[in-house]
Design an enzyme around this catalytic site. Structure first.
Site, PDB file in Angstrom:
ATOM      1  CE  LYS A 254      -3.915  -1.270   2.786  1.00 14.52           C
ATOM      2  NZ  LYS A 254      -4.634  -1.033   3.984  1.00 14.52           N
TER       3      LYS A 254
HETATM    4  N1  GLU Z   1      -9.609  -2.123   9.274  1.00 12.85           N
HETATM    5  C1  GLU Z   1      -8.955  -3.263   8.731  1.00 12.85           C
HETATM    6  C2  GLU Z   1      -8.238  -2.844   7.442  1.00 12.85           C
HETATM    7  O1  GLU Z   1      -8.179  -1.678   7.144  1.00 12.85           O
HETATM    8  C3  GLU Z   1      -9.972  -4.351   8.466  1.00 12.85           C
HETATM    9  C4  GLU Z   1      -9.521  -5.702   8.842  1.00 12.85           C
HETATM   10  C5  GLU Z   1     -10.697  -6.662   8.946  1.00 12.85           C
HETATM   11  O2  GLU Z   1     -11.412  -6.797   7.948  1.00 12.85           O
HETATM   12  O3  GLU Z   1     -10.905  -7.284   9.975  1.00 12.85           O
HETATM   13  O4  GLU Z   1      -7.710  -3.646   6.738  1.00 12.85           O
END
Ligand code: GLU
Length: 492
Positions: A254
């Site tokens: 990313k």
């Molecule tokens: N907030 C997490 C992310 O940005 C999500 C992880 C999940 O889906 O449990 O990847």
């Protein structure tokens, strides 16, 4: 079982193509089972939250057509869908864990933790919280609280044994509990960490299946233990395959920019795909192929047919690269299916963006001829320069010379007269008349040499739409002006 799945990005920036793949698989699964697809914003790490990111993520999902049934903008029965708006709920459940001896208050300061890590490093001990506050007596805790020392709440992880769980994509996974830390659940600012917020929300939002990126596998043992401590049933887990760089070396990051073999930048933001001239249906098709065996050899399929065939069991856990070369090919096929009017509409923003003065009628006139030549919508920009950009023709007389066209200027003069008078001014009539002129003036009696030079003369471009469509799109007036310029050039 009622299927309820979620896409739960952290608003740290744009929608990454890996995130879009996660969203797509969840969306396909929800649609397949007539379930619910939820958008939840995981913004409890305020330091990483970027203003505008929620809108950017939503825009990306909207562009892809991955519509959500509950979410921050539309609400739903389980809201709010932004975690910072749910702080009281997490605090309540962190306290519940404290009361039930599944968690403890940790008063360690940043400085103490640094010293601890330093000591661990120097003595080659495993790095991690050494659980020193886990054994504080109630009196010690009371004293620290009385002194208003800030604290976090940590989970009391089991110290022995192992945690195992079933992953719908990877099968049974086991982790020794010793490898799992006493993770922080609630920070000193009263906001939860990802772990607590994620588990509480998945439970209260009645999530049935969690499909998320592979990078979260290592958090699963903690989450399994959290569910057990709460006494809640855990949703079924499935960790999606890693996405590799096009080279196959390393994960598609990313944060760092990856490059294709030819040195071009690898697109990673959904918005970059949009700006590069890809169609959402091509991007979805491309992403669906990343780690999912579609159950047929066809590489091109509609989202509706993918939804009908989608099964979690068919997701392949092996790392998968993004086949970028396929995307151009797929996109070209999707463009061919577009009606000229829709295509012209889709092209317009790209041409506007290139600073062209777009005449919609001319664009529509040339679109059918252009269509087979497009892989990306942005390919239209160089093709249509002659039509919309007010650039002077920059040709030299020798570019307009052809050995089978001895009297080029004479041929152009005749073409000019024809274009000035032909009625009606249509592609067919232009084709008929100009072919005859070409046959007459070429030494081999074929129209080809003249028409080739004429196309270059009219458009000034090595690559362009075909001649007759180009002339038609230009309109009689501009076609005459151009031809006059060419004749002046040849007779100067
Ligand atoms: N907030 C997490 C992310 O940005 C999500 C992880 C999940 O889906 O449990 O990847």
């Amino acid at each position: 079982m009622t299927v309820r799945v979620r896409f739960s990005p952290s608003p740290t920036g744009y929608l990454h193509i890996g995130g879009a793949r996660t969203a797509l698989f969840n969306w396909m699964f929800a649609r397949k089972h007539a379930g619910t697809f939820i958008l939840r914003i995981e913004d409890t790490d305020q330091k990483r939250t970027v203003p505008g990111a929620v809108e950017a993520i939503m825009d990306g999902l909207r562009w892809l057509g991955l519509d959500w049934d509950e979410g921050p903008d539309i609400g739903g029965a389980y809201g709010p869908y932004i975690q910072t708006q749910r702080a009281a709920l997490y605090q309540q459940w962190a306290n519940w864990l404290l009361e039930h001896d599944h968690a403890y208050k940790c008063f360690c300061t940043e400085k103490e933790l640094d010293t601890m890590r330093q000591y661990q490093k120097e003595n080659k001990l495993p790095i991690g919280y050494d659980r020193r506050c886990r054994t504080l007596t109630p009196e010690q805790v009371a004293a620290k609280e009385a002194a208003a020392i800030p604290y976090v709440i940590r989970f009391k992880m089991k110290l022995e044994g192992e945690t195992s769980f079933h992953d719908a994509i990877r099968g049974q996974i086991r982790f020794p509990n010793q490898q799992v830390q006493d993770n922080i659940l609630l920070k000193s600012d009263g906001l939860p960490t990802y772990h607590l917020a994620n588990v509480v929300d998945d439970h209260f939002m009645q999530i049935s299946h969690i499909m998320r990126a592979d990078e979260w596998i290592s958090t699963a043992p903690l989450h399994v233990n959290l569910y057990a401590a709460f006494g809640w049933a855990m949703p079924l887990l499935g960790h999606l395959p890693v996405i590799l760089n096009p080279s196959g070396k390393g994960k598609l990051s990313k944060r760092t920019q990856a490059f294709n073999d030819d040195g071009s930048q690898v697109l990673v933001k959904v918005q970059e795909f949009q700006e590069a001239g890809y169609l959402p249906q091509a991007v979805n098709n491309f992403l669906a192929n990343v780690g999912w065996q579609s159950g047929s050899d066809e590489e091109k399929f509609t989202l509706a047919s993918a939804v009908a065939r989608f099964r979690l069991e068919d997701v392949n856990p092996a790392p998968s690269r993004l086949p970028y070369s396929k995307l151009d090919w797929l996109n070209g096929l999707y463009i061919q299916e577009m009606e000229p009017l829709d295509l012209a509409k889709a092209l317009k923003p790209f041409l506007d963006g290139a600073g062209y003065e777009v005449n919609s009628e001319a664009l529509l006139a040339v679109t059918p001829a252009l269509r087979p030549r497009l892989k990306r919508l942005s390919d239209a920009i160089p093709f249509l320069q002659f039509l919309f950009a007010e650039q002077p023709l920059s040709l030299t007389p020798d570019q307009l010379v052809h050995k089978q066209l001895p009297e080029g200027a004479a041929a152009f003069r005749e073409a000019l007269t024809f274009i000035e008078t032909v009625e009606p001014y249509t592609v067919d009539r232009l084709a008929e008349g100009l072919r005859q002129i070409g046959e007459k003036h070429s030494s081999n009696g074929k129209a080809g040499p003249f028409l080739g030079v004429m196309r270059l003369a009219v458009t000034g471009q090595e690559v362009s739409p075909p001649l007759f469509e180009s002339l038609y799109a230009l309109g009689r007036g501009r076609a005459v002006t151009r031809l006059q310029q060419i004749i002046d050039l040849l007779t100067a």
